[in-house]
Design a protein around this motif. Sequence first.
Motif, PDB file in Angstrom:
ATOM      1  N   SER A  35     -10.077  -1.207 -21.949  1.00  0.00           N
ATOM      2  CA  SER A  35      -8.640  -0.599 -21.492  1.00  0.00           C
ATOM      3  C   SER A  35      -7.684  -0.819 -22.559  1.00  0.00           C
ATOM      4  O   SER A  35      -6.665  -0.134 -22.712  1.00  0.00           O
ATOM      5  N   LYS A  36      -8.133  -1.865 -23.106  1.00  0.00           N
ATOM      6  CA  LYS A  36      -7.058  -2.309 -24.340  1.00  0.00           C
ATOM      7  C   LYS A  36      -7.152  -1.538 -25.444  1.00  0.00           C
ATOM      8  O   LYS A  36      -6.264  -1.750 -26.767  1.00  0.00           O
ATOM      9  N   LEU A  37      -8.225  -0.723 -25.619  1.00  0.00           N
ATOM     10  CA  LEU A  37      -8.571  -0.098 -26.988  1.00  0.00           C
ATOM     11  C   LEU A  37      -7.983   1.168 -27.113  1.00  0.00           C
ATOM     12  O   LEU A  37      -8.203   2.102 -28.105  1.00  0.00           O
ATOM     13  N   ASN A  38      -7.340   1.937 -26.058  1.00  0.00           N
ATOM     14  CA  ASN A  38      -6.667   3.163 -26.111  1.00  0.00           C
ATOM     15  C   ASN A  38      -7.810   4.183 -26.376  1.00  0.00           C
ATOM     16  O   ASN A  38      -7.774   4.939 -27.527  1.00  0.00           O
ATOM     17  N   ILE A  39      -8.941   4.118 -25.699  1.00  0.00           N
ATOM     18  CA  ILE A  39     -10.211   5.097 -26.067  1.00  0.00           C
ATOM     19  C   ILE A  39      -9.775   6.337 -25.644  1.00  0.00           C
ATOM     20  O   ILE A  39      -9.172   6.908 -24.646  1.00  0.00           O
ATOM     21  N   HIS A  40      -9.936   7.313 -26.340  1.00  0.00           N
ATOM     22  CA  HIS A  40      -9.569   8.733 -26.299  1.00  0.00           C
ATOM     23  C   HIS A  40     -10.889   9.567 -25.760  1.00  0.00           C
ATOM     24  O   HIS A  40     -10.817  10.509 -24.845  1.00  0.00           O
ATOM     25  N   GLU A  41     -11.984   9.287 -26.090  1.00  0.00           N
ATOM     26  CA  GLU A  41     -13.176   9.911 -25.680  1.00  0.00           C
ATOM     27  C   GLU A  41     -14.449   9.017 -25.587  1.00  0.00           C
ATOM     28  O   GLU A  41     -14.420   7.894 -26.385  1.00  0.00           O
ATOM     29  N   ILE A  42     -15.272   9.169 -24.723  1.00  0.00           N
ATOM     30  CA  ILE A  42     -16.600   8.365 -24.295  1.00  0.00           C
ATOM     31  C   ILE A  42     -17.680   9.423 -24.763  1.00  0.00           C
ATOM     32  O   ILE A  42     -17.693  10.547 -23.970  1.00  0.00           O
ATOM     33  N   HIS A  43     -18.566   8.722 -25.501  1.00  0.00           N
ATOM     34  CA  HIS A  43     -19.961   9.505 -25.743  1.00  0.00           C
ATOM     35  C   HIS A  43     -21.176   8.547 -25.451  1.00  0.00           C
ATOM     36  O   HIS A  43     -21.105   7.566 -25.940  1.00  0.00           O
ATOM     37  N   SER A  44     -21.761   9.056 -24.596  1.00  0.00           N
ATOM     38  CA  SER A  44     -23.070   8.397 -24.135  1.00  0.00           C
ATOM     39  C   SER A  44     -24.199   8.728 -24.255  1.00  0.00           C
ATOM     40  O   SER A  44     -24.516   9.975 -24.047  1.00  0.00           O
ATOM     41  N   SER A  45     -25.205   7.843 -24.177  1.00  0.00           N
ATOM     42  CA  SER A  45     -26.666   8.295 -24.116  1.00  0.00           C
ATOM     43  C   SER A  45     -26.697   8.905 -22.488  1.00  0.00           C
ATOM     44  O   SER A  45     -26.093   8.393 -21.819  1.00  0.00           O
ATOM     45  N   ASN A 121     -11.651  11.780 -36.503  1.00  0.00           N
ATOM     46  CA  ASN A 121     -11.060  10.606 -37.080  1.00  0.00           C
ATOM     47  C   ASN A 121      -9.601   9.923 -36.645  1.00  0.00           C
ATOM     48  O   ASN A 121      -9.224   9.021 -36.759  1.00  0.00           O
ATOM     49  N   ASP A 122      -8.890  11.067 -35.995  1.00  0.00           N
ATOM     50  CA  ASP A 122      -7.712  10.674 -35.505  1.00  0.00           C
ATOM     51  C   ASP A 122      -7.789  10.221 -33.911  1.00  0.00           C
ATOM     52  O   ASP A 122      -6.550  10.153 -33.095  1.00  0.00           O
ATOM     53  N   LYS A 123      -8.971   9.950 -33.386  1.00  0.00           N
ATOM     54  CA  LYS A 123      -9.071   9.516 -32.014  1.00  0.00           C
ATOM     55  C   LYS A 123      -9.762   8.167 -31.929  1.00  0.00           C
ATOM     56  O   LYS A 123     -10.676   8.062 -32.822  1.00  0.00           O
ATOM     57  N   ASN A 124      -9.757   7.559 -30.803  1.00  0.00           N
ATOM     58  CA  ASN A 124     -10.586   6.238 -30.558  1.00  0.00           C
ATOM     59  C   ASN A 124     -11.918   6.678 -30.063  1.00  0.00           C
ATOM     60  O   ASN A 124     -11.441   7.134 -28.733  1.00  0.00           O
ATOM     61  N   HIS A 125     -12.975   6.452 -30.491  1.00  0.00           N
ATOM     62  CA  HIS A 125     -13.986   6.785 -29.716  1.00  0.00           C
ATOM     63  C   HIS A 125     -15.036   5.657 -29.044  1.00  0.00           C
ATOM     64  O   HIS A 125     -15.110   4.628 -30.059  1.00  0.00           O
ATOM     65  N   LEU A 126     -15.410   5.791 -28.014  1.00  0.00           N
ATOM     66  CA  LEU A 126     -16.448   4.788 -27.729  1.00  0.00           C
ATOM     67  C   LEU A 126     -18.086   5.442 -27.623  1.00  0.00           C
ATOM     68  O   LEU A 126     -17.918   6.285 -26.783  1.00  0.00           O
ATOM     69  N   ILE A 127     -19.041   4.703 -28.121  1.00  0.00           N
ATOM     70  CA  ILE A 127     -20.236   5.339 -28.173  1.00  0.00           C
ATOM     71  C   ILE A 127     -21.108   4.242 -27.510  1.00  0.00           C
ATOM     72  O   ILE A 127     -21.061   3.133 -27.859  1.00  0.00           O
TER      73      ILE A 127
END
Length: 175
Positions: A35-45, A121-127
């Motif tokens: 929650s501290k990382l300002n994630i914009h998009e989540i991409h998951s297996s 590149n302008d977003k924070n992504h979580l893979i």
Amino acid sequence: MIYLLRHCKATGQEYNAELTSEGKESSIKLIPILSKLNIHEIHSSPMTRAIDTVSPFAEKNNIHINTTEVLQERILSLDAIPDWKSHLEKTFLDFDYKLENAESSNEALKRIFTFVKSLDNDKNHLIVSHGNLLTLLINKYDKNFEFIESLKMENPDFFKLDLINEKVERLNISK
């Protein structure tokens, strides 16, 4: 920024393997960290253990989980092989080595690297993915992160990938 998350502890390696009770607890403990990382998009297996790892965070923060087979675990073999570690080690010594109907390190790396390079590149992504595939991506930026380090990865494990400076760093997760 791109954050790489290896899934929490699971009951097995099967496609639909679920998280263990410890894995479920870890997925809840990830909520304040992520929650501290300002994630914009989540991409998951699309594999169950990956989705279940990030679902509590996604639900709490109302972020859609984009699943893609590009992020599923690398196929070392379609058959159970008792000496899988020796074959895995060979794939790090020779990135073109592969068993029949499997995927070489080069093939798996191309798959995830192409995906990562396509992200905004302008977003924070979580893979959210798996140890072997993430190790190949990390190794692209840190050649010292190879077979032995892949065996030392934890469930979960967490990294930050800075594409601009071409470096990766392990982030601490309090379990």
